[in-house]
Design a protein around this motif. Structure first.
Motif, PDB file in Angstrom:
ATOM      1  N   ALA A   3       8.924   8.580   3.900  1.00  0.00           N
ATOM      2  CA  ALA A   3       8.483   7.508   3.248  1.00  0.00           C
ATOM      3  C   ALA A   3       9.036   6.338   2.599  1.00  0.00           C
ATOM      4  O   ALA A   3       8.666   5.260   2.731  1.00  0.00           O
ATOM      5  N   THR A   4       9.820   6.860   1.858  1.00  0.00           N
ATOM      6  CA  THR A   4      10.701   5.950   1.079  1.00  0.00           C
ATOM      7  C   THR A   4      11.840   5.032   1.917  1.00  0.00           C
ATOM      8  O   THR A   4      11.882   3.814   1.721  1.00  0.00           O
ATOM      9  N   LEU A   5      12.261   5.744   2.909  1.00  0.00           N
ATOM     10  CA  LEU A   5      12.969   4.976   4.052  1.00  0.00           C
ATOM     11  C   LEU A   5      12.247   4.215   4.585  1.00  0.00           C
ATOM     12  O   LEU A   5      12.431   2.742   4.927  1.00  0.00           O
ATOM     13  N   SER A   6      10.962   4.539   5.051  1.00  0.00           N
ATOM     14  CA  SER A   6       9.757   3.584   5.718  1.00  0.00           C
ATOM     15  C   SER A   6       9.604   2.319   4.747  1.00  0.00           C
ATOM     16  O   SER A   6       9.608   1.063   5.419  1.00  0.00           O
ATOM     17  N   ARG A   9       0.875  -0.987   0.111  1.00  0.00           N
ATOM     18  CA  ARG A   9       0.061  -0.093  -0.062  1.00  0.00           C
ATOM     19  C   ARG A   9       0.621   1.268  -0.049  1.00  0.00           C
ATOM     20  O   ARG A   9       0.593   2.138  -0.666  1.00  0.00           O
ATOM     21  N   LEU A  10       1.848   1.157   0.816  1.00  0.00           N
ATOM     22  CA  LEU A  10       2.903   2.401   0.724  1.00  0.00           C
ATOM     23  C   LEU A  10       3.476   2.549  -0.560  1.00  0.00           C
ATOM     24  O   LEU A  10       3.752   3.723  -1.093  1.00  0.00           O
ATOM     25  N   SER A  11       3.832   1.420  -1.313  1.00  0.00           N
ATOM     26  CA  SER A  11       4.705   1.682  -2.596  1.00  0.00           C
ATOM     27  C   SER A  11       3.866   2.116  -3.671  1.00  0.00           C
ATOM     28  O   SER A  11       4.077   3.108  -4.390  1.00  0.00           O
ATOM     29  N   LYS A  12       2.399   2.060  -3.627  1.00  0.00           N
ATOM     30  CA  LYS A  12       1.484   2.501  -4.304  1.00  0.00           C
ATOM     31  C   LYS A  12       1.292   3.876  -4.100  1.00  0.00           C
ATOM     32  O   LYS A  12       1.116   4.809  -4.913  1.00  0.00           O
ATOM     33  N   ALA A  13       1.159   4.037  -2.790  1.00  0.00           N
ATOM     34  CA  ALA A  13       0.982   5.679  -2.381  1.00  0.00           C
ATOM     35  C   ALA A  13       2.333   6.701  -2.901  1.00  0.00           C
ATOM     36  O   ALA A  13       2.059   7.670  -3.275  1.00  0.00           O
ATOM     37  N   LEU A  14       3.611   5.908  -2.757  1.00  0.00           N
ATOM     38  CA  LEU A  14       4.383   6.738  -3.153  1.00  0.00           C
ATOM     39  C   LEU A  14       4.717   6.989  -4.726  1.00  0.00           C
ATOM     40  O   LEU A  14       5.068   7.913  -5.025  1.00  0.00           O
ATOM     41  N   ARG A  15       4.073   5.776  -5.533  1.00  0.00           N
ATOM     42  CA  ARG A  15       4.007   6.180  -7.135  1.00  0.00           C
ATOM     43  C   ARG A  15       3.045   7.505  -7.351  1.00  0.00           C
ATOM     44  O   ARG A  15       3.094   7.943  -8.594  1.00  0.00           O
ATOM     45  N   THR A  16       2.128   7.638  -6.566  1.00  0.00           N
ATOM     46  CA  THR A  16       1.287   8.865  -6.933  1.00  0.00           C
ATOM     47  C   THR A  16       1.539   9.978  -5.832  1.00  0.00           C
ATOM     48  O   THR A  16       0.521  10.953  -5.945  1.00  0.00           O
ATOM     49  N   ALA A  17       2.669  10.256  -5.039  1.00  0.00           N
ATOM     50  CA  ALA A  17       2.799  11.279  -4.420  1.00  0.00           C
ATOM     51  C   ALA A  17       3.865  12.134  -4.656  1.00  0.00           C
ATOM     52  O   ALA A  17       4.796  12.550  -3.890  1.00  0.00           O
ATOM     53  N   LEU A  44       5.843   0.919  10.212  1.00  0.00           N
ATOM     54  CA  LEU A  44       6.545   1.864   9.442  1.00  0.00           C
ATOM     55  C   LEU A  44       5.906   2.132   8.433  1.00  0.00           C
ATOM     56  O   LEU A  44       5.730   3.335   7.837  1.00  0.00           O
ATOM     57  N   ALA A  45       5.302   1.393   7.523  1.00  0.00           N
ATOM     58  CA  ALA A  45       4.637   1.371   6.362  1.00  0.00           C
ATOM     59  C   ALA A  45       3.398   2.159   6.593  1.00  0.00           C
ATOM     60  O   ALA A  45       2.905   2.983   5.706  1.00  0.00           O
ATOM     61  N   THR A  46       2.524   1.633   7.441  1.00  0.00           N
ATOM     62  CA  THR A  46       1.112   2.158   7.896  1.00  0.00           C
ATOM     63  C   THR A  46       1.409   3.741   8.183  1.00  0.00           C
ATOM     64  O   THR A  46       0.560   4.584   7.780  1.00  0.00           O
ATOM     65  N   THR A  47       2.117   4.088   9.079  1.00  0.00           N
ATOM     66  CA  THR A  47       2.505   5.367   9.400  1.00  0.00           C
ATOM     67  C   THR A  47       2.674   6.354   8.299  1.00  0.00           C
ATOM     68  O   THR A  47       2.164   7.456   7.942  1.00  0.00           O
ATOM     69  N   ALA A  48       3.749   5.808   7.295  1.00  0.00           N
ATOM     70  CA  ALA A  48       4.182   6.516   6.192  1.00  0.00           C
ATOM     71  C   ALA A  48       3.086   6.970   5.241  1.00  0.00           C
ATOM     72  O   ALA A  48       2.904   7.985   4.640  1.00  0.00           O
ATOM     73  N   THR A  49       2.248   5.864   5.055  1.00  0.00           N
ATOM     74  CA  THR A  49       1.014   5.920   4.179  1.00  0.00           C
ATOM     75  C   THR A  49       0.004   7.023   4.820  1.00  0.00           C
ATOM     76  O   THR A  49      -0.345   7.849   3.832  1.00  0.00           O
TER      77      THR A  49
END
Length: 390
Positions: free
Chosen positions: A263-266, A244-252, A288-293
């Protein structure tokens, strides 16, 4: 949909949900499949998010253990759509949420509370799996539960179910009285049980292996199995959160540089820790992933419950050891009663095993899995660079 209409693979479930978000197989309909579907449509069609419901029998390409959880994960991965997923594969349903302002844990807790109220107030023998699914759908409705906060209730869904739906047959398990032909069997079982109780001291002396030692071995085996199951569930949650975080990073792309970097470090840390055989590390990956997302979505005030981050979002605070910490309502209530919350424990085989994780010196206790530290990811990264020492 297969020619005979019976679905028994994940691919077929996905194909059905792509056409209609409500899927109730006849085998899972409690004898009232059409009524179940109509009820679910009525209670989901006006929501601001999509509710996917998949109630099926056993699926041949899923494991026997944890089939519903695995199906929920696969459905989201294949459909790749935000929403609430209420899923059952031959057993009791589970619920997961993706990219909506609603925590699955909060939905589960509210549905559990409502179920207890319904059972106390009604004469029925219990909720059927279809009734369990109905409660999860009710609990996910925005007029029932506040976003990320199971304490922000504006209805009493358990009592509403009893008052308004007590005659909806599909909700309830049919009575299962013992037939007269079973009376001799029951009597025999009672005699056997009494004999075992009376003779157990004799058996313990004659055959030591049948006594306390074997019971202790069985208890240890049960504990190991429970820990293995908890680890597998945590690993699944961590993998889902990382995707889910990886997907959020692609659109952020428009996010602030510092926020993107953290977020990338997380994500990198979550990928590293998510398959660990240490439960505390796996939960760390999930947080880590949930908080960053959440932070990428603008929810920079999001914090997990300090006592057990698996409890979800902290919606209040509690004082423990002269420290004020974010907490969920249940843990805060236990603290106010002078009790130590039933939180995350150090796993067997580690120093301090069986004690609350926050009583042991580690990066997890220092940060509270992000509950206490804005630089959660930085602290975890520093600890990893230090050779993993606490």
């Amino acid at each position: 949909m297969p020619d005979d209409g019976y679905i028994d693979t994940v691919d077929e479930v996905v194909a059905a949900l792509e056409q209609d978000p409500i899927l109730v197989q006849q085998i899972a309909g409690n004898g009232h499949t059409d009524e179940v579907i109509a009820w679910l449509r009525e209670h989901t069609e006006d929501l601001d998010f999509t509710v996917y419901v998949a109630l099926t029998g056993d699926l041949k390409d899923l494991p026997e253990s944890g089939a519903s959880d695995e199906l929920a994960r696969l459905l989201h991965a294949r459909l790749d759509e935000p929403g609430v997923y209420v899923v059952s594969a031959g057993g009791l349903p589970t619920v997961v949420t993706y990219d909506v302002e609603l925590e699955a844990l909060d939905v589960k807790m509210e549905a559990s509370r409502a179920k207890n109220e319904a059972m106390e107030a009604d004469r029925h023998s219990g909720l059927a799996p279809t009734g369990e699914a109905a409660l999860l759908v009710r609990a996910a409705a925005p007029d029932t539960i506040g976003p990320g906060d199971h304490a922000a209730l504006r209805q009493e869904p358990g009592m509403a179910l009893v008052r308004q739906d007590r005659d909806v047959d599909f909700l309830w398990q049919p009575p299962d009285p013992w037939p007269l032909s079973a009376t001799p069997i029951i009597a025999g079982l009672v005699v056997w049980a009494v004999a075992m109780v009376l003779l157990r001291p004799v058996a313990d002396r004659i055959v030591p292996g049948l006594g306390p030692a074997r019971r202790r071995d069985a208890a240890r085996t049960d504990a190991r199995q429970a820990e293995a199951t908890a680890l597998q569930e945590a690993q699944s949650e961590a993998r889902t959160a990382t995707r889910r975080l990886s997907k959020a990073l692609r659109t952020a792309a428009d996010a602030e540089t510092e926020l993107l970097a953290r977020a990338t470090l997380s994500r990198d840390l979550a990928e590293e820790l998510g398959d660990s055989d240490d439960l505390l590390e796996v939960i760390g990956a999930d947080m880590l992933a949930t908080t960053a997302t959440r932070h990428l979505a603008g929810r920079t005030d999001w914090r997990p419950c300090f006592f057990d981050p698996r409890h979800g979002r902290a919606n209040t605070k509690a004082m423990i050891a002269n420290l004020t910490v974010p907490a969920c309502s249940r843990c805060a209530g236990q603290v106010s009663e002078g009790k130590e919350p039933e939180g995350l424990l150090v796993p067997r085989g580690q120093r301090g095993a069986g004690t609350s994780y926050w009583k042991q010196a580690s990066v997890w206790s220092r940060t509270g899995y992000g509950a206490l530290a804005d630089d959660f990811a930085d602290q975890v990264a520093a600890q990893r660079r230090n050779g993993g020492r606490r």
